[in-house]
Write a protein that holds these residues in place. Structure first.
Motif, PDB file in Angstrom:
ATOM      1  N   ALA A 207      -9.483 -42.574  11.884  1.00 52.47           N
ATOM      2  CA  ALA A 207      -8.451 -43.034  10.954  1.00 52.47           C
ATOM      3  C   ALA A 207      -7.436 -41.930  10.694  1.00 52.47           C
ATOM      4  O   ALA A 207      -6.234 -42.186  10.537  1.00 52.47           O
ATOM      5  CB  ALA A 207      -9.090 -43.497   9.645  1.00 52.47           C
ATOM      6  N   GLY A 208      -7.909 -40.691  10.663  1.00 58.26           N
ATOM      7  CA  GLY A 208      -7.000 -39.571  10.427  1.00 58.26           C
ATOM      8  C   GLY A 208      -5.961 -39.427  11.514  1.00 58.26           C
ATOM      9  O   GLY A 208      -4.830 -38.989  11.248  1.00 58.26           O
ATOM     10  N   GLN A 209      -6.317 -39.767  12.768  1.00 61.08           N
ATOM     11  CA  GLN A 209      -5.350 -39.700  13.862  1.00 61.08           C
ATOM     12  C   GLN A 209      -4.165 -40.635  13.589  1.00 61.08           C
ATOM     13  O   GLN A 209      -2.999 -40.258  13.772  1.00 61.08           O
ATOM     14  CB  GLN A 209      -6.035 -40.095  15.177  1.00 61.08           C
ATOM     15  N   ALA A 210      -4.476 -41.883  13.130  1.00 63.00           N
ATOM     16  CA  ALA A 210      -3.411 -42.848  12.860  1.00 63.00           C
ATOM     17  C   ALA A 210      -2.599 -42.440  11.635  1.00 63.00           C
ATOM     18  O   ALA A 210      -1.363 -42.515  11.629  1.00 63.00           O
ATOM     19  CB  ALA A 210      -4.019 -44.237  12.668  1.00 63.00           C
ATOM     20  N   ILE A 211      -3.289 -41.976  10.592  1.00 64.00           N
ATOM     21  CA  ILE A 211      -2.599 -41.604   9.354  1.00 64.00           C
ATOM     22  C   ILE A 211      -1.680 -40.413   9.575  1.00 64.00           C
ATOM     23  O   ILE A 211      -0.573 -40.339   9.040  1.00 64.00           O
ATOM     24  CB  ILE A 211      -3.643 -41.322   8.252  1.00 64.00           C
ATOM     25  N   GLN A 212      -2.151 -39.472  10.400  1.00 59.78           N
ATOM     26  CA  GLN A 212      -1.346 -38.281  10.681  1.00 59.78           C
ATOM     27  C   GLN A 212      -0.045 -38.661  11.388  1.00 59.78           C
ATOM     28  O   GLN A 212       1.025 -38.116  11.089  1.00 59.78           O
ATOM     29  CB  GLN A 212      -2.155 -37.304  11.525  1.00 59.78           C
ATOM     30  N   LEU A 213      -0.133 -39.610  12.318  1.00 60.93           N
ATOM     31  CA  LEU A 213       1.063 -40.022  13.041  1.00 60.93           C
ATOM     32  C   LEU A 213       2.070 -40.695  12.100  1.00 60.93           C
ATOM     33  O   LEU A 213       3.282 -40.552  12.255  1.00 60.93           O
ATOM     34  CB  LEU A 213       0.677 -40.978  14.178  1.00 60.93           C
ATOM     35  N   LEU A 214       1.558 -41.419  11.075  1.00 61.10           N
ATOM     36  CA  LEU A 214       2.438 -42.102  10.125  1.00 61.10           C
ATOM     37  C   LEU A 214       2.964 -41.165   9.044  1.00 61.10           C
ATOM     38  O   LEU A 214       3.881 -41.536   8.307  1.00 61.10           O
ATOM     39  CB  LEU A 214       1.696 -43.274   9.474  1.00 61.10           C
ATOM     40  N   GLY A 215       2.357 -39.994   8.927  1.00 57.59           N
ATOM     41  CA  GLY A 215       2.844 -39.025   7.945  1.00 57.59           C
ATOM     42  C   GLY A 215       2.425 -39.331   6.521  1.00 57.59           C
ATOM     43  O   GLY A 215       3.112 -38.924   5.576  1.00 57.59           O
ATOM     44  N   TRP A 216       1.297 -40.050   6.336  1.00 56.30           N
ATOM     45  CA  TRP A 216       0.830 -40.336   4.990  1.00 56.30           C
ATOM     46  C   TRP A 216       0.146 -39.117   4.407  1.00 56.30           C
ATOM     47  O   TRP A 216      -0.605 -38.417   5.091  1.00 56.30           O
ATOM     48  CB  TRP A 216      -0.163 -41.499   4.989  1.00 56.30           C
TER      49      TRP A 216
END
Length: 791
Positions: A207-216
């Motif tokens: 999940a961190g991979q996706a969140i990091q890409l979105l900049g949350w």
């Protein structure tokens, strides 16, 4: 016959006609035709036919390790005793070509050409197979993309969109985990769809991979929701270790901005076709994500417009009770309450008494909750709390709808009080009607008794009896004055009479409460123009407030009621020695629904009604500041330009005309009343006959002649008005000399009966003198004169 070395052979379809090797005179193989062979057998047949003069037989074996299996063969050449040549053919699977040449054949050249032909064919077939595989793979990709397009075209939200895409990818590629992260408005979602057991650390890392890409930011990171893919297999071991290089991270764009992210962890490293499919899916997601978000934004605008137009305060909260959205009514309400809507509003909800209901919905005990909240005695709020997204998240969003229903609840109290008073009025009307008949008898007989025995104890007792009956008459009259529902009628009103009538009604309650009422009434006070009933209501409310104020502070007290003329205006003052009015509340005492009394003991409408009535009379009311002990209210009313006769002034005297004895028919269902009237008339020199119903009266009128009929307006069966109609038909002259009586004085029965019949109506209870005046008037004034005297 075996061909010679230099003889040309052209019977094979695998060589070109006229194409020979200049050195060996052997035919050149036609590779294009040779490569069209469908399988190894066709290949060897074609090759053998092309080289038949020099090749006796051909065989092709396929090896799996050391074990070989013949997969093709040809034996169409001349017989030969030469041993076969074995040629190894590289590639997988491993092949071995066996060539038996004929006698005198050029061995090395033929073997090399055969080897070249087989290798060329195998290479071409492998290329064709690879190309077909690529075509098939691309066809599957296109079919999947079309299926995805059909599936996601029906999606109305991002949850459905990503679930559809992930399930489709799972059907094409074996995927262990797929994590989707996206946002709709302020609501963020992280969804993990898994085909096998997964430990929390791995799930968090993916999940961190996706969140990091979105900049949350980490503090804005929502909890990860977990769903199982359709092919979930819980028998597989828990996924703990994984290669980061195997991840496929797909950004989903909206315009030039990354709007969502899809992270895939395949069971095996993704190949070129799998990556191509993944990026095609990402492109499809971008198109439909933009469509869904555009619709959502339009709906959000409509939703915002609806919220902004609502008079109730509306708050959208997250699981930590942070305000996600508030409409203008909510901002205004909480600004007036001096409660900021910043951060978590748990403290605000607790102070308002709304936290318990909100927390029950937040914890999932209930999906919705509605209640009423009492706040600081003078405010009432309605609260409705509901979940927005049911069980989709451990941190549900909630909507709070808060309405200030203080005025509505006070209005309900007012309506309940009005209904109670209306019921009380109807009851009083019925009771007074029943009281008026016996009071008529009591007053009449007491006067007859006094006339018969003018002196002594009996006369004194008769006078006392008459006095008490008149007291009852006044009480009944005052009760009816308050119970009667009527239109506002302005006329000349004596304020002193208003004071006296109200004190007569409230005197008993004042005495038992220990409150002494003193009056200081100006005897020369002119009449004012107003509604008698409404001015009574003003004084009743002021006296009631004064009595309650005294009782709230002491066991006894004093009220002074004054009337006087001041500056060309009439003044009424009500002063008490209670606790007084706090200066901080003085400006609010005339506000509707404002009260300092405990809940259930006041509606806050008394002084507001007083203010409205006084204003309608072009007057003023004020709470005097100079009152030392207690409170003093002053009502000032203007005087009319010309003095008017008050309703209490006596009517003009009848002319002194000699009236001889008359024959009178008395009709009343109350026998004591009828007998009293008859005896009173006989004492006055008349002849009186009793009848207790309309039928008996009509029979009596048929038998003899009467000068006057006195009939009760309300009787069982045929009443006074119906009797008038019957007399008009049968005895028109007698109908013109009909005097009606009634004890129904609560409504407008007297006015209606007079208007319909043109007859005078004498209200009960009446005394002997009033009866004699009414009878004399009827006997003096002829019907024609009475018609001319009517306004």
């Amino acid at each position: 016959m075996r061909p010679c070395l230099g003889e040309r052979v052209t019977d094979s379809r695998f060589h070109r006609d006229g194409a020979f090797d200049d050195d060996t005179l052997q035919p050149l193989l036609d590779w294009s035709d040779l490569l069209t062979a469908e399988n190894p057998t066709d290949l060897l047949v074609g090759l053998g036919q092309a080289m038949r003069p020099y090749v006796a037989e051909l065989a092709l074996k396929q090896f799996d390790g050391d074990v070989g299996e013949t997969i093709a063969g040809w034996r169409g050449g001349p017989a030969s005793t030469n041993p076969p040549h074995q040629v190894e053919i590289g590639g997988l699977p491993h092949w071995r070509l066996s060539i038996r040449l004929s006698e005198n054949a050029p061995q090395m050249v033929l073997v090399e050409r055969a080897l070249m032909a087989v290798e060329a064919w195998r290479s071409a077939r492998q290329g064709l197979a690879d190309a077909q595989d690529r075509v098939d793979a691309r066809t599957r990709e296109l079919d999947l993309i079309q299926a995805l397009g059909r599936g996601v075209a029906e999606a109305r939200d991002l949850d459905t969109l990503f679930r559809c895409a992930i399930e489709l990818l799972q059907s094409a590629e074996d995927i262990d985990v797929a994590v989707a992260a996206y946002a709709v408005g302020r609501r963020r979602t992280v969804l993990s769809m898994e085909s096998r057991p997964l430990d929390d650390d791995t799930r968090t890392a993916l999940a961190g991979q996706a969140i990091q890409l979105l900049g949350w930011a980490d503090d804005d990171r929502p909890a990860t929701r977990v769903d199982h893919l359709s092919g979930y297999d819980d028998t597989r071991g828990t996924l703990v270790e994984w290669d980061e290089s195997s991840l496929v991270v797909l950004p989903v764009l909206r315009g030039e901005r990354i709007a969502a992210c899809l992270t895939l962890l395949p069971s095996r490293p993704a190949g070129e076709g799998a990556l191509r499919l993944c990026y095609s899916v990402a492109n499809q997601l971008s198109l439909h994500l933009d469509r869904i978000l555009t619709v959502h934004e339009a709906e959000a605008d409509r939703f915002r417009a609806i919220l902004d137009s609502m008079p109730q305060a509306v708050l959208l909260l997250d699981g930590q009770l942070h305000v996600q959205q508030a409409n203008p009514a909510a901002i205004e309400m909480f600004a007036k309450l001096d409660m900021p809507l910043v951060g978590s509003i748990e403290a605000v909800l607790r102070s308002l008494g709304m936290f318990e209901a909100t927390d029950r919905v937040r914890c999932g005990e209930r999906n919705c909750e509605s209640c009423e909240i009492r706040y600081e005695d003078d405010r009432t709020f309605s609260l409705s709390v509901a979940r927005l997204n049911e069980d989709r998240s451990n941190e549900p969003d909630m909507v709070l709808v808060i309405g200030d229903i203080s005025e509505a609840r006070q209005m309900q109290l007012q309506l309940a009080q009005a209904d109670k008073m209306s019921s009380l009025g109807r009851m009083i009307s019925g009771v007074t009607h029943e009281l008026n008949n016996p009071l008529t008898s009591i007053m009449g007989y007491s006067q007859l008794l006094r006339a018969a025995v003018p002196e002594g104890k009996v006369a004194e007792r008769a006078e006392r009896l008459e006095s008490e009956a008149r007291r009852c008459q006044k009480i009944v009259k005052n009760l009816l004055s308050f119970a009667r529902r009527r239109e506002v009628k302005h006329g000349s009103v004596s304020l002193n009479e208003v004071v006296e009538s109200v004190l007569a009604l409230m005197g008993y309650q004042m005495r038992i409460d220990g409150v002494t009422v003193e009056t200081d009434l100006s005897p020369d006070l002119p009449a004012v123009v107003g509604d008698h009933h409404h001015l009574q209501q003003v004084l009743v409310n002021l006296l009631t407030n004064a009595r309650q104020a005294i009782r709230s502070d002491a066991q006894s007290g004093k009220i002074i009621v004054r009337t006087r003329l001041h500056g060309g205006e009439a003044v009424i003052e009500v002063e008490d020695d209670g606790p007084g009015i706090p200066e901080a509340l003085r400006s609010r005492i005339f506000d509707p629904f404002f009260t300092t009394k405990p809940e259930g003991q006041g509606t806050g409408l008394g002084l507001a009604l007083v203010y409205g009535i006084v204003r309608d009379h072009a007057g003023t009311i004020e709470a005097l500041k100079e009152a030392r002990d207690g409170a003093c209210f002053r009502v000032t009313l203007p005087l009319p330009e010309r003095p008017r006769r008050t309703a209490e002034e006596p009517e003009a005297e009848l002319p002194e005309v000699e009236v001889g004895p008359a024959t009178v028919l008395v009709v009343d269902d109350e026998e004591p009343v009828a007998q009293m009237i008859c005896e009173s008339l006989r004492e006055d020199g008349h002849t009186a006959t009793c009848a207790h119903d309309a039928e008996s009266a009509l029979e009596a009128a048929q038998e003899r002649s009467f000068d006057l009929v006195i009939a009760d307006l309300r009787m069982p069966g045929v009443g006074g008005e119906a009797l008038f109609e019957l007399l008009t038909e049968r005895h028109p002259r007698l109908a013109e000399r009909l005097l009606l009586t009634t004890g129904d004085t609560a409504g407008d029965a007297i006015e209606r009966a007079g208007a319909r019949t043109g007859c005078e109506v004498l209200a009960k209870p009446f005394d002997v003198d009033a009866l004699h005046r009414a009878v004399r008037k009827q006997l003096i004034i002829s019907p024609d004169e009475r018609d001319r005297s009517e306004p």
